[in-house]
Design an enzyme around this catalytic site. Structure first.
Site, PDB file in Angstrom:
ATOM      1  N   THR A 103       0.900  -1.143   0.000  1.00 27.35           N
ATOM      2  CA  THR A 103       0.000   0.000   0.000  1.00 27.35           C
ATOM      3  C   THR A 103       0.936   1.189   0.000  1.00 27.35           C
ATOM      4  OG1 THR A 103      -1.704  -1.102   1.304  1.00 27.35           O
ATOM      5  CG2 THR A 103      -1.687   1.276   1.403  1.00 27.35           C
ATOM      6  N   ARG A 109     -13.513  -7.829  -2.298  1.00 25.20           N
ATOM      7  CA  ARG A 109     -13.039  -7.457  -0.955  1.00 25.20           C
ATOM      8  C   ARG A 109     -12.500  -6.035  -0.936  1.00 25.20           C
ATOM      9  NH1 ARG A 109      -7.552  -5.990   1.005  1.00 25.20           N
ATOM     10  NH2 ARG A 109      -7.513  -6.491   3.202  1.00 25.20           N
ATOM     11  N   GLY A 155     -10.377  -3.377   1.578  1.00 24.84           N
ATOM     12  CA  GLY A 155      -9.563  -3.300   2.793  1.00 24.84           C
ATOM     13  C   GLY A 155      -9.717  -1.966   3.489  1.00 24.84           C
ATOM     14  N   ASP A 156      -8.733  -1.618   4.307  1.00 26.90           N
ATOM     15  CA  ASP A 156      -8.861  -0.419   5.130  1.00 26.90           C
ATOM     16  C   ASP A 156      -8.517   0.881   4.392  1.00 26.90           C
ATOM     17  OD1 ASP A 156      -6.154  -1.412   5.091  1.00 26.90           O
ATOM     18  OD2 ASP A 156      -5.668   0.065   6.626  1.00 26.90           O
ATOM     19  N   THR A 164      -0.922   0.842   6.547  1.00 27.11           N
ATOM     20  CA  THR A 164      -0.622  -0.266   5.641  1.00 27.11           C
ATOM     21  C   THR A 164      -0.538  -1.532   6.474  1.00 27.11           C
ATOM     22  OG1 THR A 164       1.063  -1.275   4.237  1.00 27.11           O
ATOM     23  CG2 THR A 164       1.840   0.375   5.811  1.00 27.11           C
ATOM     24  N   GLY A 165      -1.237  -2.566   6.043  1.00 30.92           N
ATOM     25  CA  GLY A 165      -1.180  -3.795   6.825  1.00 30.92           C
ATOM     26  C   GLY A 165      -2.338  -4.694   6.473  1.00 30.92           C
ATOM     27  N   GLY A 201      -5.577  -5.374   6.264  1.00 27.79           N
ATOM     28  CA  GLY A 201      -6.666  -4.402   6.278  1.00 27.79           C
ATOM     29  C   GLY A 201      -7.826  -4.728   7.189  1.00 27.79           C
TER      30      GLY A 201
END
Lengths: 341, 341
Positions: free
Chosen positions: A209, A237, A239-240, A260-261, A263
């Site tokens: 990200t 899907r 994510g965050d 970043t990770g 999500g």
């Protein structure tokens, strides 16, 4: 001495530039967190990442040092990373399970709490610019899929064929992961950990990200995040990254954050807003709040990743609980880029 | 006396049931906020709304009073409202600009901070059940569009033809709003206010959403929200309902919340998580936190709407800054349903 004082009153910004405790502007960026190990990196690859991070910082700094606003700076920095195939965003986006590139991005203005985001777009060259258009040229915050693409086209943003996002390394990444997944179906629910141990590169890919946060000369904060999501993702899907409050948040009274990770964990923790609220309501300093979330609450749930943040006073935080995080900042005339712990 | 004490120790829940300050279970629901005026409502319509709210409360209470969990209760209450064409969710969803029904829903478990949501789905009869399936049967939190529909079909959830969501009154609502919008294009940026003044019913339609929050006998909190979005929405717009932390949030250490209103403002404020954080980090009681957000921060930005909340001690808040909000609760054996201020 009298002349110096006069000069200070006439050009107050010059005076601030001399004082380390009163930074004029700050820019922080990340290019993803994950199992980024020195042992699995060539010196050439390492140099390429440092150069890419420096190019993104330079694009943002040019705006900030000339009195431009934080919003323009974070957008410019993220665009540079979106255009670079090294990062999982824009051009370098990873592939979904059905072989597509579905991009997400969000941007937020700390001054007005305005925000914009796009999710699941496949034809917009720079999703971060689309997110900004949603914020500034629509009454909405979040647009998704084909609708978001139609909006971007109407606003004359650069549209590309989905094939623009094809890169050989990401395509191979998908094939590798699909092969692993077919093996993993026999594993128990700890498969995530085991798979990560087997394939360190895998998690690096998953968490790619890019993001930027900035404090400008006018005291305004902004945050921007853009991602190609998870390799092999299914079912549309999200994510965050495009979720305001989870992967992206900015508020002039507290801080600006880009995450970043993994999500799903960042969404469940409402990561970015939690840090802002710990500052606003818990009176915690940025670094304490960011560390509490990344080093305690995130691993408690079983997630990992990192974030970048800058507060209204120019303090920086860049915590992560993975092996590495591509990151860099510009502050008080210093330009720093880092990869490992 | 000794016998009574023994009984209290043997059946502690019986003891709690006798004490008004220690409620055994609480369920709160809403059916949307907006310009809901007594003057524009027939006695028959009013009675129908009260009956619908009571039916939803009964479905949730049956579960709670038998020791079932909060998650099951909020899902059951929301399903009843999704199946009733009176509400803008499920069967009664409003139409998008291109004449479709795009549904969003989210659910969250306060015990584990697990969450699931779907956005932009057109063929899932009960989106709240799909959100729960995402939470419990996938590694993801948020699935969108066709991908979410594929997932729901794979999990054997009830799939319907898009025409299932057709209702004459919603279709007419779209035609009316399209006509207004073509008139509004000549108005300035204050058009929203003016349009609202011209057409009170309009904003009612726009903010239709249903939701439920519950505290169960085991001390667990849960929240669920489901919506058909805004009439005449374009570009795959997503509102606050499926965004964890914005329209839906639950955390056993604080409260459970479901929102209804002008979604963009609720996203920018990260409404639900803000209230939880004001309780957790600012040590504010639920009612103060909820009032601060709905009666100060929300109108400050220019938004309106309302929310329902229950905290871990069973305290209820149901603030709204619109003319009305369909709402109801069950607490300490009392069943209450309300519409206006």
């Amino acid at each position: 001495m009298r002349i110096l004082l006069l000069l200070l009153f006439a050009f107050p910004t010059i005076a601030f530039a001399q004082t380390a405790s009163s930074p004029r502007y700050v820019l922080v960026i990340h290019g993803g967190a994950g199992t980024i190990l020195k042992s699995s990196m060539t010196p050439e690859a390492e140099a390429a990442y440092h150069a890419a991070l420096k190019a993104a910082l330079a694009a943002g700094e040019t705006i900030l040092k000339n009195g431009g606003n934080a919003l323009d700076a974070v957008e410019a920095a993220v665009r540079v990373m979106e255009d670079n195939p090294l990062f999982n965003a824009g051009k370098g986006a990873v592939f979904t399970n059905d072989g597509r590139n579905e991009l997400d991005a969000a941007i937020m203005d700390g001054k007005t709490l305005s925000a914009g985001s796009v999710a699941g777009v496949t034809t917009i060259k720079n999703p971060i610019t689309a997110a900004r258009a949603v914020m500034e040229q629509s009454p909405h915050v979040m647009l998704t899929g084909k609708g978001a693409e139609t909006f971007a086209a109407e606003k004359k943003l650069e549209i590309v064929a989905p094939s623009y996002f094809y890169t050989e390394s990401r395509w191979k990444g998908l094939q590798r992961l699909k092969k692993e997944d077919s093996l993993k179906t026999t594993l128990d629910h700890n498969e995530k950990q085991e798979a990560a141990v087997l394939q360190p590169g895998n998690r690096d890919h998953k968490y790619g990200t890019v993001g930027a946060v900035a404090l400008d000369l006018h005291g305004n904060l902004a945050a921007a995040t853009s991602t190609g999501g998870m390799t092999n993702k299914k079912y549309g899907r999200v994510g965050d990254a495009p979720i305001i409050g989870a992967g992206t948040y900015a508020n002039n009274t507290t801080c600006a954050i880009s995450c970043t990770g993994w999500g799903e964990y960042f969404i469940r923790l409402v990561m970015a807003k939690s840090i802002s609220d710990m500052m606003e309501y818990g009176k915690m300093p940025l670094s304490n709040a960011a560390n509490e979330m990344i080093h305690h609450k995130l691993p408690q749930l079983g997630g990992d990743g990192g974030l970048i943040a800058v507060d209204k006073n120019g303090n920086i935080a860049m915590p992560f609980n993975t092996a590495g995080m591509y990151r860099g900042y510009v502050k008080d005339g210093k330009v720093v880029t880092e990869i490992y712990k």
